[in-house]
Scaffold this motif. Structure first.
Motif, PDB file in Angstrom:
ATOM      1  N   PRO A 172      24.997 -15.543  43.590  1.00 49.42           N
ATOM      2  CA  PRO A 172      25.289 -16.328  42.381  1.00 49.42           C
ATOM      3  C   PRO A 172      24.196 -16.140  41.327  1.00 49.42           C
ATOM      4  CG  PRO A 172      25.562 -17.666  44.355  1.00 49.42           C
ATOM      5  CD  PRO A 172      24.924 -16.395  44.791  1.00 49.42           C
ATOM      6  N   GLU A 173      24.612 -16.152  40.082  1.00 48.13           N
ATOM      7  CA  GLU A 173      23.635 -16.067  38.997  1.00 48.13           C
ATOM      8  C   GLU A 173      22.738 -17.306  38.985  1.00 48.13           C
ATOM      9  OE1 GLU A 173      23.513 -15.326  34.162  1.00 48.13           O
ATOM     10  OE2 GLU A 173      25.361 -15.987  35.127  1.00 48.13           O
ATOM     11  N   LYS A 174      23.324 -18.472  39.252  1.00 50.83           N
ATOM     12  CA  LYS A 174      22.568 -19.730  39.311  1.00 50.83           C
ATOM     13  C   LYS A 174      22.875 -20.399  40.646  1.00 50.83           C
ATOM     14  CE  LYS A 174      22.649 -20.481  34.313  1.00 50.83           C
ATOM     15  NZ  LYS A 174      23.079 -21.384  33.214  1.00 50.83           N
ATOM     16  N   PRO A 175      22.104 -20.088  41.670  1.00 47.11           N
ATOM     17  CA  PRO A 175      22.379 -20.691  42.987  1.00 47.11           C
ATOM     18  C   PRO A 175      22.058 -22.175  42.995  1.00 47.11           C
ATOM     19  CG  PRO A 175      20.355 -19.421  43.057  1.00 47.11           C
ATOM     20  CD  PRO A 175      20.961 -19.166  41.708  1.00 47.11           C
ATOM     21  N   ASN A 176      22.711 -22.885  43.881  1.00 51.10           N
ATOM     22  CA  ASN A 176      22.469 -24.314  44.072  1.00 51.10           C
ATOM     23  C   ASN A 176      21.308 -24.474  45.048  1.00 51.10           C
ATOM     24  OD1 ASN A 176      22.740 -27.069  44.057  1.00 51.10           O
ATOM     25  ND2 ASN A 176      24.424 -27.095  45.547  1.00 51.10           N
ATOM     26  N   GLU A 177      20.066 -24.364  44.509  1.00 51.01           N
ATOM     27  CA  GLU A 177      18.834 -24.342  45.301  1.00 51.01           C
ATOM     28  C   GLU A 177      18.792 -23.063  46.153  1.00 51.01           C
ATOM     29  OE1 GLU A 177      18.042 -27.977  47.362  1.00 51.01           O
ATOM     30  OE2 GLU A 177      17.600 -29.046  45.494  1.00 51.01           O
ATOM     31  N   VAL A 178      17.961 -23.053  47.202  1.00 54.55           N
ATOM     32  CA  VAL A 178      17.761 -21.841  48.006  1.00 54.55           C
ATOM     33  C   VAL A 178      18.992 -21.601  48.878  1.00 54.55           C
ATOM     34  CG1 VAL A 178      16.333 -20.733  49.750  1.00 54.55           C
ATOM     35  CG2 VAL A 178      15.274 -22.218  48.025  1.00 54.55           C
ATOM     36  N   ILE A 179      19.565 -20.401  48.761  1.00 54.14           N
ATOM     37  CA  ILE A 179      20.775 -20.076  49.521  1.00 54.14           C
ATOM     38  C   ILE A 179      20.428 -19.926  50.997  1.00 54.14           C
ATOM     39  CG2 ILE A 179      22.561 -18.333  49.887  1.00 54.14           C
ATOM     40  CD1 ILE A 179      22.481 -17.774  46.903  1.00 54.14           C
TER      41      ILE A 179
ATOM     42  N   ASP B   1      49.212  -5.417  55.594  1.00 53.09           N
ATOM     43  CA  ASP B   1      49.460  -6.762  55.059  1.00 53.09           C
ATOM     44  C   ASP B   1      48.476  -7.051  53.936  1.00 53.09           C
ATOM     45  OD1 ASP B   1      51.682  -8.035  56.250  1.00 53.09           O
ATOM     46  OD2 ASP B   1      50.581  -8.173  58.156  1.00 53.09           O
ATOM     47  N   THR B   2      48.860  -8.004  53.083  1.00 53.92           N
ATOM     48  CA  THR B   2      48.008  -8.375  51.957  1.00 53.92           C
ATOM     49  C   THR B   2      47.191  -9.615  52.318  1.00 53.92           C
ATOM     50  OG1 THR B   2      49.598  -7.486  50.371  1.00 53.92           O
ATOM     51  CG2 THR B   2      47.962  -9.049  49.522  1.00 53.92           C
ATOM     52  N   TYR B   3      45.862  -9.518  52.150  1.00 55.62           N
ATOM     53  CA  TYR B   3      44.959 -10.637  52.426  1.00 55.62           C
ATOM     54  C   TYR B   3      44.325 -11.112  51.119  1.00 55.62           C
ATOM     55  CZ  TYR B   3      45.217 -10.044  57.487  1.00 55.62           C
ATOM     56  OH  TYR B   3      45.650  -9.993  58.783  1.00 55.62           O
ATOM     57  N   THR B   4      44.193 -12.419  50.996  1.00 57.73           N
ATOM     58  CA  THR B   4      43.476 -13.035  49.874  1.00 57.73           C
ATOM     59  C   THR B   4      42.095 -13.454  50.364  1.00 57.73           C
ATOM     60  OG1 THR B   4      45.532 -13.826  48.898  1.00 57.73           O
ATOM     61  CG2 THR B   4      43.492 -14.872  48.150  1.00 57.73           C
ATOM     62  N   ILE B   5      41.059 -13.146  49.581  1.00 57.75           N
ATOM     63  CA  ILE B   5      39.674 -13.319  50.028  1.00 57.75           C
ATOM     64  C   ILE B   5      38.865 -14.011  48.927  1.00 57.75           C
ATOM     65  CG2 ILE B   5      37.557 -12.112  50.738  1.00 57.75           C
ATOM     66  CD1 ILE B   5      39.384  -9.848  51.769  1.00 57.75           C
ATOM     67  N   CYS B   6      37.937 -14.876  49.324  1.00 55.70           N
ATOM     68  CA  CYS B   6      36.950 -15.446  48.397  1.00 55.70           C
ATOM     69  C   CYS B   6      35.664 -15.719  49.162  1.00 55.70           C
ATOM     70  CB  CYS B   6      37.460 -16.722  47.728  1.00 55.70           C
ATOM     71  SG  CYS B   6      37.768 -18.084  48.859  1.00 55.70           S
ATOM     72  N   VAL B   7      34.577 -15.938  48.423  1.00 56.10           N
ATOM     73  CA  VAL B   7      33.248 -16.116  49.021  1.00 56.10           C
ATOM     74  C   VAL B   7      32.570 -17.310  48.351  1.00 56.10           C
ATOM     75  CG1 VAL B   7      31.033 -15.017  49.556  1.00 56.10           C
ATOM     76  CG2 VAL B   7      33.103 -13.617  49.335  1.00 56.10           C
ATOM     77  N   LEU B   8      31.830 -18.104  49.120  1.00 53.66           N
ATOM     78  CA  LEU B   8      30.978 -19.149  48.550  1.00 53.66           C
ATOM     79  C   LEU B   8      29.597 -19.081  49.186  1.00 53.66           C
ATOM     80  CD1 LEU B   8      30.521 -21.699  50.724  1.00 53.66           C
ATOM     81  CD2 LEU B   8      32.843 -22.247  50.058  1.00 53.66           C
ATOM     82  N   ALA B   9      28.613 -19.597  48.467  1.00 54.54           N
ATOM     83  CA  ALA B   9      27.246 -19.714  48.977  1.00 54.54           C
ATOM     84  C   ALA B   9      26.966 -21.175  49.291  1.00 54.54           C
ATOM     85  CB  ALA B   9      26.250 -19.190  47.937  1.00 54.54           C
ATOM     86  N   TYR B  10      26.110 -21.423  50.286  1.00 55.26           N
ATOM     87  CA  TYR B  10      25.749 -22.814  50.593  1.00 55.26           C
ATOM     88  C   TYR B  10      24.233 -22.929  50.740  1.00 55.26           C
ATOM     89  CZ  TYR B  10      25.558 -21.250  55.507  1.00 55.26           C
ATOM     90  OH  TYR B  10      25.261 -20.593  56.673  1.00 55.26           O
ATOM     91  N   SER B  11      23.748 -24.128  50.473  1.00 53.62           N
ATOM     92  CA  SER B  11      22.316 -24.430  50.560  1.00 53.62           C
ATOM     93  C   SER B  11      22.152 -25.765  51.265  1.00 53.62           C
ATOM     94  CB  SER B  11      21.709 -24.502  49.151  1.00 53.62           C
ATOM     95  OG  SER B  11      22.231 -25.622  48.457  1.00 53.62           O
ATOM     96  N   ALA B  12      20.936 -26.295  51.231  1.00 50.36           N
ATOM     97  CA  ALA B  12      20.674 -27.590  51.861  1.00 50.36           C
ATOM     98  C   ALA B  12      21.435 -28.711  51.156  1.00 50.36           C
ATOM     99  CB  ALA B  12      19.172 -27.887  51.852  1.00 50.36           C
ATOM    100  N   LYS B  13      21.834 -28.487  49.883  1.00 47.16           N
ATOM    101  CA  LYS B  13      22.565 -29.498  49.130  1.00 47.16           C
ATOM    102  C   LYS B  13      24.066 -29.413  49.350  1.00 47.16           C
ATOM    103  CE  LYS B  13      21.273 -30.927  45.199  1.00 47.16           C
ATOM    104  NZ  LYS B  13      20.962 -31.078  43.756  1.00 47.16           N
ATOM    105  N   GLY B  14      24.529 -28.410  50.088  1.00 50.27           N
ATOM    106  CA  GLY B  14      25.951 -28.294  50.359  1.00 50.27           C
ATOM    107  C   GLY B  14      26.528 -26.994  49.843  1.00 50.27           C
TER     108      GLY B  14
END
Length: 732
Positions: free
Chosen positions: A336-343, A382-395
């Motif tokens: 992420p360009e602006k992570p939610n604290e340390v990833i 088959d067709t798969y839908t994909i997404c990604v998220l980052a998490y930190s100590a804040k969630g």
């Protein structure tokens, strides 16, 4: 003598009286009563005597002179009388108490009363039957001079009779014969016209043959000076997590006390409250400014409180998926360009049923130092839908944009950044960018478009060298769903996300502007977070009807931001000030005109930088009144400024003559003396700092009053620097 709230002159009224030269020995005019009280409570004996000269008093207990230096026994003098207050009563106070009056003429005179003390029943039955009980206590009250006031009190004695009397500053209240002070049927003290002398500490006392009960003490303040409202606790900048709760507190005082209310823009929030108003915000989802307004008949003041929602961070960027074989897909992304604290890590979600809630998708955990993963054991073709998220100590942070991939090795990935532009009642222009990764050249693009009215699905074939296509022969005023896929020699890749567009109504086509607004320009405005944008309407012959307004789009001119990320606002005027922007940042801005039918084409984008930041507020402003014509102003430099302070501007306003003035002070100077001021006058003062980038925000307004040339006194019943809070939390 000075006070920030005001200067008051005590008028001493001298009255003449005829004094007799004949000496008269004392005589008891009010006997000491027999009283009954419960242990640990309060009781007062009252005694009065006449004589010339005026007698002095002392008290005896059990025939011995009482030592009033003991904390429990206090004696209070009043004209031709004395009060013995016992606080608190002990069991050994069950005795006779004698008031002795003497004036050197004849023998001293005495009046004796007996105090009966009930011991506390440890089983909880503390009061005997018929013992009075205060059920409504007086409360702190502030009243303007010459206005009526009521100190409430109500008592009960289980059906037995009782009397109510009032004490002020521990001595009985003299009601007099003029009707200004009266006791109501329920026991409240009613003041028809408040005077400065009514200021004090009041107690309501209920008594009968069974005992004595004292109310809680309450202060009565008499306001005798007009003071414009000012903030003692202005709202602060508060930060809150998304969907969290926060309170904004605002306190203002003055004379008369101001009403305090909150506004969200032009909308009033709740009802006005005297003195203190707490705005409770729940489930906060966006950053916003709220305005606290304090108002009285002397004027209104405002202060803005900021509520900042802590960012969840931005999602992972540039997510790409490609099939390695019919059962394996590789997913790659950037942090992420602006992570939610340390990833701390990433979660990669994938599914063949994208309509399901994301919590029901399959997912893989990935360590924070890795920006790719391999997903195995997939279903071929088959067709798969994909997404990604980052998490930190804040969630967890936000999820990335959804992408799709087909489990077939060598086929292209999705085309990127699909856009549309409705160009008429029968045409829609589509554009896109090529896939990021493909081993084989793109032979063709397939543009799928579906008429949602007739349910006709169509496909247009576009050469692989083109990234733009115009759909033609469409139905007017109809919604179309559109997506694009890329085709190589290995087969068709995953399609883009579906977008929707509605063709123009043929009958009203000419009512849509056919030209963009002209002469669009922008420039930094006032502070470092604003840009002023101006423009001219489209040419008259291309407006195609009455222009209803304009939409202004703006986005940071950065690689990570696309036109799809732009925010927009609508106005009817031909200018706007974009506020709450980022400091020293370049923005891309364009404008469109619209009629009742729809939007016209957009203008050519302009690029404008916001200013560098002006100085913040000077700190710790202090005032010192040094005479009837002078006030010293001192302060500390701003805590934040990128550029040196060139000057300080001291604004001072004479609230009597309404004359506003400004003094210019060199930036190296930390103290300045205001001169040639008017004596005995309230001045409002604030200070701002100026750099080469402009003037910063001013300090809060503070008040001072110049000295009078003559001698004066400050009436003690007025406000001091200490705020007084009653049992309901009201600030006075």
């Amino acid at each position: 003598m000075n006070s920030i709230l005001g200067t008051f002159t005590a008028v001493v009224i001298l009255s003449t009286a005829v004094f007799s030269t004949q000496n008269v020995q004392p005589q008891i005019t009010q006997e000491v009563k027999n009283l009954t009280v419960v242990e640990e409570h309060i009781v007062s004996f009252v005694c009065k005597a006449s004589g010339n000269p005026q007698p002095t008093f002392y008290w005896e207990k059990g025939g011995k002179k009482l030592n009033t230096r003991r904390n429990r026994f206090k004696v209070f003098d009043m004209p031709f009388g004395s009060v013995l207050r016992i606080e608190t009563v002990k069991a050994n106070d069950n005795d006779f108490f004698t008031c002795v009056a003497k004036n050197g003429v004849g023998e001293p005179v005495r009046s004796t009363g007996h105090l009966k003390v009930y011991g506390i029943d440890r089983e909880g039955n503390e009061f005997p039957q018929g013992y009075p009980n205060i059920i409504i206590n007086p409360e702190l009250k502030s009243v303007e001079k010459e206005k009526p006031a009521v100190m409430q009190c109500k008592a009960d004695a289980n059906g037995h009779k009782f009397e109510i009397e009032w004490f002020k500053n521990n001595v009985p209240v003299e009601l007099g014969d003029n009707g200004r002070l009266t006791i109501t049927r329920t026991g409240s003290l009613q003041i028809a016209k408040a005077l400065e002398s009514d200021y004090g500490r009041y107690e309501c006392v209920a008594s009968n043959e069974y005992g004595v009960a004292y109310s809680y003490a309450a202060m009565l303040y008499v306001r005798v000076r007009i003071v414009p409202p000012y903030f003692t606790i202005p709202p602060k900048r508060e930060e809150v997590d998304p969907n969290g709760s926060v309170n904004l507190t605002c306190v203002a005082i003055g004379s008369p006390m101001p009403y305090v209310l909150w506004r969200d823009g032009a909308n009033q929030l709740g009802e006005p409250v005297i003195g203190k108003n707490v705005l409770q915000l729940k489930n906060v989802t966006e950053s916003k400014n709220y305005t606290c307004v304090a108002s009285s008949n002397l004027g209104n003041i405002e202060h803005v409180g900021e509520v900042i929602v802590r960012a969840l961070g931005t999602p992972p960027r540039y997510v790409i998926a490609k099939a390695l074989n019919p059962r394996t897909v590789q997913v790659v992304w950037l942090p992420p360009e602006k992570p939610n604290e340390v990833i701390q890590g990433y979660r990669v979600f994938y599914t063949m049923q994208p309509n399901l809630p994301i919590i029901l998708w399959h997912n893989q955990e990935v360590q924070s130092n890795t920006n790719s993963t391999i997903i195995t054991n997939l279903s071929p073709n088959d067709t798969y839908t994909i997404c990604v998220l980052a998490y930190s100590a804040k969630g967890e942070g936000p999820v990335s944009q959804l992408i799709t991939v087909i489990t077939n090795e060598g086929i292209p990935s999705q085309p990127r950044n699909i856009k549309h532009e409705v160009t008429g009642p029968n045409t829609i222009s589509i554009s896109w960018e090529p896939p990021i990764q493909t081993r084989n050249p793109v032979k063709e693009y397939w543009v799928y478009y579906n008429d949602t009215y007739l349910k006709q699905e169509n496909k247009a074939v576009v050469p692989g060298t083109q990234t733009r296509y115009q759909l033609q022969d469409l139905t007017p005023n109809t919604v179309y769903t559109i997506k694009v896929s890329a085709l190589s020699e290995k087969g068709e890749g995953a399609a883009t996300r579906i977008i929707q567009a509605i063709t123009h109504d043929f009958a009203n086509e000419m009512l849509v502007p056919s030209a963009a607004p002209q002469a669009v320009s922008g420039m930094p405005y006032k502070d470092s977070r604003s840009i002023k944008v101006t423009w001219k309407p489209p040419p008259k012959d291309q407006q195609n009807g009455e222009i209803q307004g304009y939409k202004i789009f703006f986005v940071k001119n950065e690689k990570s931001q696309t036109d799809q990320d732009a925010k927009s606002v609508s106005v009817e005027a031909e200018e706007i000030v974009l506020s709450e922007l980022e400091i020293f940042t370049e923005y891309k801005i364009w404008v469109i005109a619209f009629t009742t039918v729809g939007d016209g084409p957009r203008s050519r984008p302009i690029r404008v930088w916001t200013n560098e930041e002006v100085p913040s507020q000077p700190r710790n402003i202090k005032l010192e009144v040094t005479g009837p014509n002078t006030i010293n102003v001192s302060r500390e430099p701003p805590s934040q400024t990128r550029n040196p302070v060139k000057e300080y501007w001291v604004y001072y306003n004479d609230t009597y003559l309404k004359q506003e003035n400004k003094a210019v002070v060199p930036g190296t100077q930390t103290r300045y003396q205001l001169q040639d001021l008017t004596p005995n006058t309230v001045y409002t003062i604030k200070v701002s700092a100026l750099s080469e980038k402009g003037e910063g925000a001013a300090t809060r307004i503070i008040q001072a009053i110049t000295e009078d040339f003559g001698i004066f006194f400050v009436i003690p019943c007025l406000f001091s620097k200490m705020l007084i809070k009653d049992s309901n939390g009201m600030i006075f």
